[in-house]
Write an enzyme that holds these catalytic residues in place. Sequence first.
Site, PDB file in Angstrom:
ATOM      1  N   LYS A 116       0.865  -1.183   0.000  1.00 34.47           N
ATOM      2  CA  LYS A 116       0.000   0.000   0.000  1.00 34.47           C
ATOM      3  C   LYS A 116       0.896   1.225   0.000  1.00 34.47           C
ATOM      4  O   LYS A 116       2.079   1.153   0.362  1.00 34.47           O
ATOM      5  CB  LYS A 116      -0.897   0.022   1.248  1.00 34.47           C
ATOM      6  N   GLY A 117       0.325   2.349  -0.355  1.00 34.10           N
ATOM      7  CA  GLY A 117       1.124   3.561  -0.359  1.00 34.10           C
ATOM      8  C   GLY A 117       0.275   4.793  -0.572  1.00 34.10           C
ATOM      9  O   GLY A 117      -0.954   4.723  -0.583  1.00 34.10           O
TER      10      GLY A 117
END
Length: 431
Positions: A116-117
């Site tokens: 995720k980011g």
Amino acid sequence: MTLTKELKKKKQPKQGMLANVMKQFDTAASLVNLNPNIKKILEVTNNELIIHFPVRMDNGEVEIFKGYRVQHNNALGPYKGGLRYHPTIDIDSVKALAMWMTWKTSLAGLPYGGAKGGIQMDPKKYSNAELERITRRFTYALGENIGPEHDIPAPDVNTNAQTMAWIADTYMSTKAPSERSKNQHVVTGKPVGSGGLEGRDRATGFGVFLTIKYWAKNKNVDLKGKTFIVQGFGNVGYWAAHFLELEGAKMVGVQDAFASIGNSQGLSVENLLEYIKNNQGSVQGFPDATAVAKEDFFALDCDIFIPAALGNQITKDNANDIKAFLIAEGANGPTTVEAEKILLEKGVTVIPDILCNSGGVIGSYFEWLQNRNGELWELDEILMKLDKKIKEVFNRVLKTAENKEFDLRSAAYFLAIERIEKAYVQRGIFP
């Protein structure tokens, strides 16, 4: 013993998303009787990137942004997970979301791990030209930390197909001309004209609807005439509502970041969408509804509640207010462990996020395959494949829940973690 029963042993403090997902994992690991050495691997992330990068604004000034990419685990395949642009993003929330992606892709049977980011920012404060420069600069800063066979981002909160097109174009421009076309699948969720998948915009919401539909079928519940409320009316909330309305269900409440509205006689999904498009993206002031106090929204009379906004929205402070008999988690981590204990004790069923909103990552997998193989899939075929896949996963979770007397989250975690453990056992741990 279920995940929730295990949690009763300890009084849970107020916690963030990372504490929430770690508690879920620790308890689920005991249900699976997870190998302690593999547990050590899975309870930490593989890589955590924090990137500070400068971008020139429209007025000529330079602003420094903070971006994140957390890669939790890739035992089953390349890292996979969205990018969100939101002011509340921090390293702990991204770590939690990356871990949830690992469980989600594993449960769905996909050849992916979890990541995720995002960028810590409010995208509404920037022009479209500034957003493009921010996105391209972030992509360049990520460099080889993403890639079509390594880590494949996708849209999330406040990002969309256009964002993915900018990322794909920037990433491909760093490759030799002969290699650029081979890197189109560095991201999924692209516009159809740029290699995107027909129907990817509705995949997550369609999946939320399908899990509700299959749950209702299993319980002999007729969705026609049932009422539902939605928190968050973006892609996920809208499409889930759209398909539920087609089944004859009635939307009676919606909440977004700016306002809450309700109408016991029903709200037209399409009329509300049109109003939002012409009202700066908010439900506020919708003429066919009454304003509802934010703290009273969860207490609206309804049969089904779809939280499709951010994490940690259903807490011990509001769980008792909920009237719905079914909660379908369109968002990632919307329910705290304390709240779920209260809900299950009340007899409320919770379809967990890693099952309920998995339509998005399944759709991403289809797009990735389409790009990788040079194919072009039509919408009817895609929705049929999505329906088949979600039905298969839902039935496995339901069967596990019934056989082991688990709640649905416990069953989903059991299957997800078991698959990853099997991969480590079969392959061994290097060296």
